[in-house]
Design a protein around this motif. Sequence first.
Motif, PDB file in Angstrom:
ATOM      1  N   THR A 112       0.833  -1.210   0.000  1.00  0.00           N
ATOM      2  CA  THR A 112       0.000   0.000   0.000  1.00  0.00           C
ATOM      3  C   THR A 112       0.863   1.253   0.000  1.00  0.00           C
ATOM      4  O   THR A 112       0.656   2.174  -0.800  1.00  0.00           O
ATOM      5  N   VAL A 113       1.846   1.305   0.902  1.00  0.00           N
ATOM      6  CA  VAL A 113       2.727   2.473   0.988  1.00  0.00           C
ATOM      7  C   VAL A 113       3.519   2.636  -0.304  1.00  0.00           C
ATOM      8  O   VAL A 113       3.663   3.748  -0.834  1.00  0.00           O
ATOM      9  N   ALA A 114       4.030   1.535  -0.833  1.00  0.00           N
ATOM     10  CA  ALA A 114       4.805   1.589  -2.075  1.00  0.00           C
ATOM     11  C   ALA A 114       3.961   2.135  -3.223  1.00  0.00           C
ATOM     12  O   ALA A 114       4.443   2.929  -4.043  1.00  0.00           O
ATOM     13  N   ALA A 115       2.692   1.745  -3.272  1.00  0.00           N
ATOM     14  CA  ALA A 115       1.813   2.219  -4.346  1.00  0.00           C
ATOM     15  C   ALA A 115       1.585   3.724  -4.239  1.00  0.00           C
ATOM     16  O   ALA A 115       1.630   4.447  -5.242  1.00  0.00           O
ATOM     17  N   PHE A 116       1.359   4.220  -3.026  1.00  0.00           N
ATOM     18  CA  PHE A 116       1.131   5.657  -2.846  1.00  0.00           C
ATOM     19  C   PHE A 116       2.380   6.471  -3.168  1.00  0.00           C
ATOM     20  O   PHE A 116       2.287   7.595  -3.677  1.00  0.00           O
TER      21      PHE A 116
END
Length: 239
Positions: A112-116
Motif C-alpha cells: 500500500t505504501v509503495a503504491a502511494f
Amino acid sequence: MDPRIPLYYQLMQVLLQEIEEGRYQPGDLFPSENELCERFSVSRPTVRQAINELVREGLLHRVRGKGTFVSEPKIQQDFFQRLVSFTEEMEQKGLSATTQVLELEVVPASKTVAAFLSLAHEEPVYRLERLRRVEGTPIVVVTTFVPQKYCPNLHEHDLNNNSLYRTLESRYGIRVCRARRILEVIAATEELAKLLETEVGAPLQLSKSVGWDQYNRAVEFSIARYRGDRSQFIIELRR
C-alpha cells in the motif's frame, strides 16, 4: 414561544444562544434534564431532544456517570484548501501547537505504501509517528512514510521541535508543492483513544495524504487521525 416551530427546536435555540454568549463555559457541567424542565416549564422528552441536537452539533458532550458538559470549540483547519504544515497553520491562527515523536524508524514499504509513493515493494522508507497537541489538548495522531533515498539520516533531525515540511525543505531541498487528500470517518481504537484522550469508538476524521515535490516525486504519504469532537475542516468550492 412560536406554535409553528417545534418546541424542542425553540428550546435548543435558547440554549445555543446561552452557550454562545458565555453563560456556560467549555468544560462546565450543563444543567440536568430536570433542571431545564423546571426552568422552562416543558416536558422531559422536549428537553432531551433539544440536548440531543446540541450533542449532535458538537456543542455538548456526555460523560458516562457524570453528566453532560459544554464542549471545547472545534479548531477550524484549512488543511483541504492550503498546502501548509500543521505547525504552520496553528501558528497562523495564533494557537500553540506541540509535537511528540512517538516513533521514527526505517521499515520496508508495504504494498500500500509503495503504491502511494511510487516505490518498489519493500523499498526502505522512514515511518514517522507523531502526536500533535493544540493548547495542550491532543488533536491528531499522524503516521507519515517518507522514502529513505530522498532524505538519508532523517532520524538525526529534531522533529519534536521542527515541522517535517520545514525539515525536508531546509535540509534536503524538498519542497512539497502538490498534494492529494482523502477524508474518511473511523471509530477510535483502544490505542488511538488512549493517545487522543477520548473514548473507544469515538468518531475520528481519517485523512490520507500524498505529497509531491517540485520534481513531481511522491515524497510523503501520511495517515492522520483527528479527534472528531475537536476538529473542523473548511472546504470552499467555486463554480
